[in-house]
Design an enzyme around this catalytic site. Structure first.
Site, PDB file in Angstrom:
ATOM      1  N   TRP A 155      25.927  24.558  15.522  1.00  0.00           N
ATOM      2  CA  TRP A 155      26.818  23.412  15.331  1.00  0.00           C
ATOM      3  C   TRP A 155      27.884  23.384  16.416  1.00  0.00           C
ATOM      4  O   TRP A 155      28.578  24.385  16.645  1.00  0.00           O
ATOM      5  CB  TRP A 155      27.473  23.469  13.946  1.00  0.00           C
ATOM      6  CG  TRP A 155      26.536  23.085  12.839  1.00  0.00           C
ATOM      7  CD1 TRP A 155      25.415  23.757  12.441  1.00  0.00           C
ATOM      8  CD2 TRP A 155      26.633  21.933  11.995  1.00  0.00           C
ATOM      9  NE1 TRP A 155      24.801  23.095  11.403  1.00  0.00           N
ATOM     10  CE2 TRP A 155      25.527  21.978  11.104  1.00  0.00           C
ATOM     11  CE3 TRP A 155      27.545  20.881  11.898  1.00  0.00           C
ATOM     12  CZ2 TRP A 155      25.312  21.008  10.133  1.00  0.00           C
ATOM     13  CZ3 TRP A 155      27.327  19.916  10.925  1.00  0.00           C
ATOM     14  CH2 TRP A 155      26.233  19.975  10.063  1.00  0.00           C
ATOM     15  N   ASP A 202      31.056  21.721  16.771  1.00  0.00           N
ATOM     16  CA  ASP A 202      32.060  20.986  16.013  1.00  0.00           C
ATOM     17  C   ASP A 202      33.274  20.593  16.844  1.00  0.00           C
ATOM     18  O   ASP A 202      34.119  19.821  16.378  1.00  0.00           O
ATOM     19  CB  ASP A 202      32.551  21.829  14.834  1.00  0.00           C
ATOM     20  CG  ASP A 202      31.515  21.935  13.725  1.00  0.00           C
ATOM     21  OD1 ASP A 202      30.989  20.886  13.314  1.00  0.00           O
ATOM     22  OD2 ASP A 202      31.229  23.057  13.281  1.00  0.00           O
ATOM     23  N   LYS A 205      21.970  23.099   8.244  1.00  0.00           N
ATOM     24  CA  LYS A 205      23.191  23.723   7.738  1.00  0.00           C
ATOM     25  C   LYS A 205      22.915  25.215   7.593  1.00  0.00           C
ATOM     26  O   LYS A 205      21.950  25.618   6.949  1.00  0.00           O
ATOM     27  CB  LYS A 205      23.576  23.133   6.385  1.00  0.00           C
ATOM     28  CG  LYS A 205      24.733  23.843   5.689  1.00  0.00           C
ATOM     29  CD  LYS A 205      26.062  23.608   6.374  1.00  0.00           C
ATOM     30  CE  LYS A 205      27.191  24.235   5.553  1.00  0.00           C
ATOM     31  NZ  LYS A 205      28.522  23.990   6.157  1.00  0.00           N
ATOM     32  N   GLU A 255      27.408  29.298   4.864  1.00  0.00           N
ATOM     33  CA  GLU A 255      28.657  28.782   5.413  1.00  0.00           C
ATOM     34  C   GLU A 255      29.283  27.797   4.440  1.00  0.00           C
ATOM     35  O   GLU A 255      28.603  26.916   3.898  1.00  0.00           O
ATOM     36  CB  GLU A 255      28.415  28.109   6.761  1.00  0.00           C
ATOM     37  CG  GLU A 255      28.124  29.097   7.872  1.00  0.00           C
ATOM     38  CD  GLU A 255      28.157  28.445   9.236  1.00  0.00           C
ATOM     39  OE1 GLU A 255      28.258  27.194   9.303  1.00  0.00           O
ATOM     40  OE2 GLU A 255      28.090  29.166  10.245  1.00  0.00           O
ATOM     41  N   ASP A 314      31.238  24.768   2.633  1.00  0.00           N
ATOM     42  CA  ASP A 314      31.411  23.332   2.852  1.00  0.00           C
ATOM     43  C   ASP A 314      32.892  22.945   2.907  1.00  0.00           C
ATOM     44  O   ASP A 314      33.218  21.833   3.318  1.00  0.00           O
ATOM     45  CB  ASP A 314      30.753  22.539   1.720  1.00  0.00           C
ATOM     46  CG  ASP A 314      29.248  22.704   1.701  1.00  0.00           C
ATOM     47  OD1 ASP A 314      28.640  22.748   2.783  1.00  0.00           O
ATOM     48  OD2 ASP A 314      28.679  22.790   0.598  1.00  0.00           O
TER      49      ASP A 314
END
Length: 610
Positions: free
Chosen positions: A235, A237, A541, A545, A547
């Protein structure tokens, strides 16, 4: 005709499936073209394990005689195989004999037409293919596609499982292997980037898995460590995830270099940094903001930096699947009551950012773009579904390459919608005179499971002019819903809501419950081409991890507000005259941080079981 400038058309593969498979596999049995009922069956599997394991089988049934109006496909397993889950048919097994009966929606097969179905299973000793396929009692011509051979080696060096291991593991990975080869393919571009190669195993995720394995009993620890070679997405981010900065231990270049070192064939990247992203969230941690020149920074500091890295010659043989901006477009559809979403829609910042990313990636022969297309829970209602299909189409058409800028769509990213609902196959079925679609849980949403939704969205986009080569990837990282609470049979209740609640695999109190869900489990392991139209099931996902943090105790040292949808004592926005709990686990860490308790739960509730 090229795709994305230089990609092969998936549609060509679809159009000539029977011919191509006949040339690639073993053809058994006589044809029945002159009989009232005539049939041809193509059987292909992907298996994993050594002396025992699991497998996914894809079955294509073609009518070579008159049209079929309702069909019953039968065959016998020649070995110890056991059926565990099936789709696109009513599946049963007695001893070695297997029966698949047509659903209401796919019972009619015109002469020359085909229907696609499949199943997951287990095997011990060996996994020879069945050869005695028959439809309505008439033997079929059989085309067998040999299964790729998985590697027996549990060593940390790359193996033909979907993901090589960054560290030694006591047992081979239970993940399905879509590949007979560990070497990245030099012949990019390809039709499906996940076929024939292994996926990148993130050492950081493997380290988190190990941190949990060190805290649990030996049996659970063994199951956890067996996952460390499973491929998970990277990811991106924030800009620092690409270029480096405080708190970043591994940049995008570091990941790509590690993927090359592992001899991985593909890596999955998630672009998640649009200005004012996650507009429906009350605690959005967006890095960029449109009012502060965020779109320009997104283009120059984020997308351009990613594209420049992916274009470097040392990565030319690494297939890069990019999942583009999860939930961005669906938020514009369902977030009309949220000011930030209205502003994002009016400014066009989401669509402009996405178009720019597609424009920069389309010319790169080793990059494959999958635009987020929501999920069944958010976009399944007819109005939302139609609006999202239109918005995706308009967004893609606005790129420089038009519809050729997109390889596929991604669904269920970071969500929990089950891949299939085996005991609720027909939303229009009635219970005590009421259609199942009218139940409190589904609330007139006709898309009960994610695979049906994803394939329906794909079909809708193709109907709107996107290429028939369009592929789908589905995030199955947390949609397993196994464990003792998983239903094993359809309910016999005559109360509509009780019938649905006792039959559904999805055990959330509401489909709007989306944060750190209690009772969830790991879903189907990453596998390439599990069913026609789907490029891969992926773990997008990263399991374990968080949310988001919802309390009741804030994470130590955090100054971020708690997220209401993650509050284990909170309630969701009521609809259907009902207030429903969040179903969130307590004391979760901040978004993206490792959540040990969640990972233990996901492992224990995995389906298929570890």
């Amino acid at each position: 005709m090229t795709f994305g400038g230089n990609r092969f058309l998936r549609g060509l593969l679809t159009a000539v499936t029977a011919t191509a498979l006949g040339g690639a596999g073993l053809v058994l049995g006589p044809t029945s073209a002159d009989a009232a009922v005539g049939c041809k069956v193509t059987y292909a599997t992907t298996q994993w394990g050594t002396s025992s394991g699991g497998f996914t089988a894809g079955v294509t049934l073609t009518s070579t005689g008159e049209s079929l109006n309702g069909w019953k496909l039968t065959f016998s397993f020649p070995g110890s195989q056991r059926l565990t889950q099936g789709w696109s048919a009513w599946w049963t097994q007695s001893a070695n004999h297997v029966v698949a009966e047509s659903e209401t929606w796919n019972g009619s097969v015109p002469s020359g037409g085909s229907v696609h179905l499949g199943f997951n299973g287990t095997w011990t000793g060996s996994n020879p293919p069945p050869t005695d396929f028959a439809v309505n009692g008439v033997p079929c011509q059989v085309i067998l596609i040999p299964s790729p051979s998985p590697s027996p080696s549990p060593s940390p060096s790359p193996s033909p499982s979907p993901s090589p291991s960054p560290s030694p593991s006591p047992s081979p990975s239970p993940s399905p292997s879509p590949s007979p080869s560990v070497s990245p393919s030099p012949d990019v571009p390809v039709d499906n980037p996940f076929i024939g190669v292994t996926g990148y195993a993130d050492p950081d995720w493997a380290a988190d898995v190990e941190s949990s394995a060190a805290k649990v009993d030996d049996a659970t620890a063994g199951r956890m460590r067996g996952l460390k070679r499973t491929s998970t997405a990277v990811w991106l981010d924030r800009i620092a995830d690409v270029t480096g900065g405080p708190g970043v231990t591994r940049t995008l270049k570091d990941h790509l270099d590690e993927a090359v070192r592992q001899n991985a064939g593909y890596v999955t990247l998630v672009l998640h940094d649009l200005p004012d992203r996650d507009c429906r969230s009350l605690v959005s941690n967006a890095e960029l903001h449109e009012a502060q020149g965020g779109l320009n920074r997104y283009r120059t500091e984020y997308v351009d930096a990613i594209a420049a890295l992916l274009a470097r010659p040392e990565y030319r043989n690494l297939r890069v699947a990019t999942v583009v901006e999860p939930k961005a477009l669906i938020d514009l559809i369902v977030g009309t009551g949220t000011l930030r979403c209205v502003q994002a829609q009016q400014s066009g910042v989401y669509t402009a950012g996405i178009r720019y990313a597609l424009d920069r990636f389309a010319p790169l022969p080793n990059v494959y773009t999958y635009l987020d297309a929501g999920n069944a829970s958010l976009a399944g209602w007819d109005t939302n579904f139609t609006q999202l299909a239109t918005l995706i189409t308009e967004t893609v058409r606005g790129t420089a390459a038009g519809t050729n800028s997109l390889d596929g769509i991604a669904t269920n990213v970071a969500d929990y919608v089950p891949l299939t609902e085996p005991f609720l196959p027909d939303p229009n079925r009635t219970v005590a005179g009421q259609q199942i679609i009218m139940s409190r849980f589904y609330d007139w949403n006709p898309h009960f499971d994610e695979r049906d939704y994803a394939l329906a969205m794909r079909a809708a986009l193709v109907a709107k002019g996107l290429p028939s080569s369009l592929g789908v990837v589905i995030d199955t990282s947390r949609d397993g819903w196994g464990g003792p609470g998983r239903p094993t049979a359809v309910s016999t209740s005559l109360d509509l809501n009780t019938y649905v609640d006792q039959s559904r695999v999805d055990r959330r109190p509401s489909r709007g419950a989306i944060c750190n869900q209690n009772g969830a489990g790991l879903g189907t392991r990453p596998v390439a081409a599990p069913v026609p139209g789907v490029d891969a099931y992926l773990w997008i996902k990263r399991p374990g991890e968080s949310d988001g943090a919802g309390g009741p105790i804030p994470p130590a040292g955090s100054d971020q507000p708690l997220d209401g949808v993650c509050d284990p004592k909170g309630n969701l926005t009521p609809w259907s005259d009902t207030i429903r709990p969040t179903n969130a686990l307590p004391n979760a860490p901040l978004y993206g941080d490792w959540h040990h308790e969640q990972f233990v739960m996901l492992v224990n509730n995995a389906y298929p079981a570890l």
